[in-house]
Design a protein around this motif. Structure first.
Motif, PDB file in Angstrom:
ATOM      1  N   VAL A 615      24.553   4.212  11.440  1.00 26.63           N
ATOM      2  CA  VAL A 615      25.783   3.458  11.181  1.00 26.63           C
ATOM      3  C   VAL A 615      27.018   4.347  11.321  1.00 26.63           C
ATOM      4  O   VAL A 615      28.037   3.941  11.903  1.00 26.63           O
ATOM      5  CB  VAL A 615      25.717   2.818   9.777  1.00 26.63           C
ATOM      6  N   LEU A 616      26.949   5.578  10.813  1.00 26.18           N
ATOM      7  CA  LEU A 616      28.121   6.454  10.841  1.00 26.18           C
ATOM      8  C   LEU A 616      28.348   7.104  12.209  1.00 26.18           C
ATOM      9  O   LEU A 616      29.273   7.891  12.370  1.00 26.18           O
ATOM     10  CB  LEU A 616      28.000   7.527   9.755  1.00 26.18           C
ATOM     11  N   CYS A 617      27.499   6.767  13.181  1.00 30.85           N
ATOM     12  CA  CYS A 617      27.714   7.264  14.548  1.00 30.85           C
ATOM     13  C   CYS A 617      28.291   6.178  15.452  1.00 30.85           C
ATOM     14  O   CYS A 617      28.267   6.310  16.675  1.00 30.85           O
ATOM     15  CB  CYS A 617      26.399   7.781  15.141  1.00 30.85           C
ATOM     16  N   MET A 618      28.814   5.106  14.856  1.00 32.06           N
ATOM     17  CA  MET A 618      29.407   4.033  15.653  1.00 32.06           C
ATOM     18  C   MET A 618      30.885   4.279  15.910  1.00 32.06           C
ATOM     19  O   MET A 618      31.628   4.623  14.986  1.00 32.06           O
ATOM     20  CB  MET A 618      29.249   2.688  14.945  1.00 32.06           C
ATOM     21  N   SER A 619      31.292   4.065  17.134  1.00 30.74           N
ATOM     22  CA  SER A 619      32.717   4.075  17.471  1.00 30.74           C
ATOM     23  C   SER A 619      33.300   2.694  17.208  1.00 30.74           C
ATOM     24  O   SER A 619      32.595   1.683  17.246  1.00 30.74           O
ATOM     25  CB  SER A 619      32.913   4.431  18.945  1.00 30.74           C
ATOM     26  N   LYS A 620      34.589   2.658  16.968  1.00 30.14           N
ATOM     27  CA  LYS A 620      35.278   1.381  16.768  1.00 30.14           C
ATOM     28  C   LYS A 620      35.814   0.861  18.098  1.00 30.14           C
ATOM     29  O   LYS A 620      35.935   1.601  19.067  1.00 30.14           O
ATOM     30  CB  LYS A 620      36.439   1.555  15.784  1.00 30.14           C
ATOM     31  N   GLY A 621      36.163  -0.420  18.105  1.00 30.57           N
ATOM     32  CA  GLY A 621      36.802  -1.007  19.271  1.00 30.57           C
ATOM     33  C   GLY A 621      35.837  -1.730  20.185  1.00 30.57           C
ATOM     34  O   GLY A 621      34.733  -2.116  19.789  1.00 30.57           O
ATOM     35  N   TYR A 622      36.254  -1.932  21.443  1.00 28.56           N
ATOM     36  CA  TYR A 622      35.408  -2.577  22.445  1.00 28.56           C
ATOM     37  C   TYR A 622      34.365  -1.570  22.912  1.00 28.56           C
ATOM     38  O   TYR A 622      34.711  -0.510  23.453  1.00 28.56           O
ATOM     39  CB  TYR A 622      36.244  -3.061  23.629  1.00 28.56           C
ATOM     40  N   ARG A 623      33.109  -1.908  22.723  1.00 27.14           N
ATOM     41  CA  ARG A 623      32.042  -0.948  22.997  1.00 27.14           C
ATOM     42  C   ARG A 623      30.867  -1.619  23.700  1.00 27.14           C
ATOM     43  O   ARG A 623      30.622  -2.815  23.545  1.00 27.14           O
ATOM     44  CB  ARG A 623      31.544  -0.312  21.686  1.00 27.14           C
TER      45      ARG A 623
END
Length: 648
Positions: A615-623
């Motif tokens: 979970v903490l390796c997710m980038s925000k935004g359009y992915r």
């Protein structure tokens, strides 16, 4: 650049790239696929084949240049990406650099670096010369950027070693495999060097080697008392030496299940020393005489995990006086017999030993090999060659008796192996003692013996306890290995992940089984927009009924599962536009798993692909979320397109 001139330049660019291919007339589907790849557009051949068929107006198996451009637009100019582009373009034709900076700031959360990277993105992804030179971006360039690795869900920062690697080994989760030599089941399947090679390539740092006496004084590796094939110990060690540090430079632990006679143990010791040379850790490090060293201090080192005679101090004194080669005595029963006894005991505790369950007990013991492949049940004292014993430094295998015994007597360099059944009971009944134990001692959890089919348990329940080495059958695909692969994507795929502070801090009262922990929860919002060229086989139509399942794995209270509606007859570009929110109480331990399925009516849903990450390796935004097969192979360009937002 004016809109009209931009349109002309785009047409000019496109024709310059493809017109040579049409000098001989029309092109077939194979050439169409190759031409798309030449334009740097990744395509699934079977999707191209279906779209080609729909756009071949003459139905002659060949298309014109105009028909090819129509196919190109269908594949590349996806509606959802055009909509985003148009929202930031002032004229729906181009993005000025200022527009791109606004997009990066508002949507991709690149607030601090948007200005510095905007120009780089244009230079890297804009294919049209005139547009690139004007510091602008066309839809062509924007699409290539969105499809790039820079817009993957997995954070680029997590793709390199970024954690502090100077803590003791016991402070890390360590990627570990069970029966590494097997590539199939536990009873009659083949043993293969590929088991070791593939595990090391995946970043595995703890390999299991079952060692037995072989002919002509050559120790062999196989699953004892079964019909699995045999490998020479020497060739296994040579393969490990070749691939040990190909993926990660951090230490590899060889977990020996040692059933060899003293003479063949001496052969093993000689093979280990001559093959690994200076890479083999055969003495304590000067800086760590009475504590576990760190992964950093053990870079490019091989550690032997085995029974050991005496203490490290005695080993050093013996090496100094050159008394190697003599034989000592194991004061405990043979390892394999020890594991089997523990599993059978747990089965009896669960009622298998009752008269009502005698038939079930016999079948269970058959699968264990107790009847089909008889073992001597009596406890035997076994001899161990000091030459091998002396190679065991920081990873001495020590039988687990109880948490109380460990607190009083266990030494810093002693590791325990606990079967999943016993470990599961302890994780429910002795939570705080279990976590206290794993703060100090490396603890390995292995699958129960009745998993003759090489199936796996869910590793998450033991990571929640701080267990460092949760050993899985790497050859068996499915949910457990998806979680394993997803977790160890983190920290550069190094095979070592620093445990959260609450699993390392002696003052922590963390209990994964309750909700009242002193953690910082996060709220994750995921808008699942669409699917991109979802997986197809040669036999399947692109008219699949597709759906996505999003699941959170972590502490029990964080386990959640959400599912989209089914999009009928569309595997090429299904649009869901559905939003899901997850409240994750302990994000440091949580994994997020995406599963894409083809909805079935009678036989159940068909698995198409999955992706798992911390979970903490997710980038925000359009992915973009890349998809992987059940066996863990990349299914590019198949992916999901989504928008992620969370606050921590």
């Amino acid at each position: 650049m004016a809109p009209m001139s931009h349109e002309k330049s785009e047409t000019r660019w496109f024709l310059s790239k493809i017109q040579d291919e049409f000098r001989g007339g029309k092109i077939n589907v194979e050439k169409t696929h190759k031409l798309l790849e030449k334009l740097n557009i990744q395509c699934n051949y079977f999707h191209v084949k279906h779209i080609f068929k729909d756009n071949d107006r003459q139905k002659q198996g060949k298309i014109t240049i105009e028909e090819f451009r129509a196919i190109y637009r269908i594949i590349v100019h996806r509606e959802e990406i055009v909509e985003i582009f148009n929202a930031y373009s002032e004229n729906r034709r181009i993005l000025f650099e200022s527009n791109l900076i606004e997009f990066l700031t508002q949507e991709q959360y690149a607030v601090e670096k948007a200005k510095s990277i905007a120009s780089e993105i244009i230079q890297k992804y804009e294919p049209i010369d005139e547009v690139r030179k004007a510091h602008q971006m066309s839809l062509e360039g924007f699409t290539r950027y969105i499809y790039s690795s820079e817009c993957l869900l997995f954070k680029e920062e997590c793709a390199k070693v970024y954690q502090d690697m100077t803590y003791p080994l016991s402070d890390y989760f360590i990627s570990s495999s069970h029966n590494t030599y097997l590539v199939s089941d536990q009873l009659v399947g083949p043993s293969d060097l590929w088991g070791y090679v593939s595990a090391l390539v995946k970043g595995c740092r703890c390999l299991e080697i079952d060692c037995w006496d072989g002919s002509q004084d050559e120790p062999v590796v196989y699953h004892g008392y079964t019909l699995t094939s045999k490998l020479l110990f020497k060739t296994v060690i040579q393969a490990i030496n070749k691939y040990a540090f190909m993926t990660s430079e951090y230490p590899v632990v060889l977990s020996l299940e040692n059933h060899c006679s003293p003479s063949q143990q001496e052969v093993m010791a000689d093979i280990l020393q001559t093959t690994f040379g200076d890479s083999l850790l055969s003495d304590i490090l000067n800086d760590f005489p009475d504590s576990l060293p760190s992964p950093e201090a053990l870079k490019f080192k091989i550690l032997v995990k085995n029974k050991k005679i005496g203490t490290l101090k005695e080993t050093r004194e013996r090496i100094g006086s050159d008394k190697r080669g003599k034989v000592g005595m194991w004061e405990e029963e043979e390892v394999e017999a020890e594991e089997e006894e523990e599993e059978l005991k747990s089965l009896e505790d669960d009622g298998f030993g009752s008269k009502d369950n005698q038939g079930k007990e016999i079948e269970t013991k058959k699968s264990l090999g107790v009847i089909l492949f008889p073992k001597k049940k009596k406890i035997r004292k076994l001899k161990i060659a000091l030459a091998l014993s002396d190679l065991v430094i920081y990873t001495k295998a020590e039988k687990f008796r109880s948490f109380q015994y460990s607190r009083q007597y266990q030494q810093f360099n002693e590791n325990n192996s606990i079967g999943e059944t016993r470990a599961r009971k302890l994780s429910k009944l002795r939570v705080h003692e279990f976590i206290f134990h794993t703060r100090k001692f490396i603890t390995r959890i292995y699958p129960k013996a009745i998993r003759a089919d090489s199936s796996n348990f869910n590793p998450q329940e033991f990571w929640n306890m701080g267990c460092q080495m949760v050993a899985l059958n790497f050859q068996t695909p499915g949910l457990p290995m998806d979680l394993q692969n997803g977790k160890f994507l983190d920290n550069g795929g190094s095979g070592y992940i620093l445990k959260p502070h609450f699993l390392r801090d002696i003052k922590s009262k963390f209990n994964p089984n309750i909700s009242a922990n002193d953690n910082d929860p996060i709220a994750i919002t995921i808008r699942l927009i669409s699917g991109i060229q979802l997986p197809l086989s040669s036999s399947s139509s692109n008219k699949l009924d597709t759906l996505v399942i999003i699941e959170v794995f972590g502490v029990p209270n964080d386990h959640m599962k959400r599912q989209t509606r089914v999009i009928k007859k569309n595997a090429f570009s299904p649009r869901w536009n559905e939003t899901f929110t997850f409240i994750v109480q302990v994000p440091e331990l949580a994994l997020l798993r995406f599963v894409v399925e083809n909805s079935g009516l009678i036989a159940g849903n068909e698995f198409l692909g999955q992706y798992t990450l911390p979970v903490l390796c997710m980038s925000k935004g359009y992915r973009r979320v890349p998809l992987f097969s059940r066996a863990g192979e990349s299914l590019e360009p198949a992916s999901l397109f989504l928008y992620v937002w969370y606050v921590k």
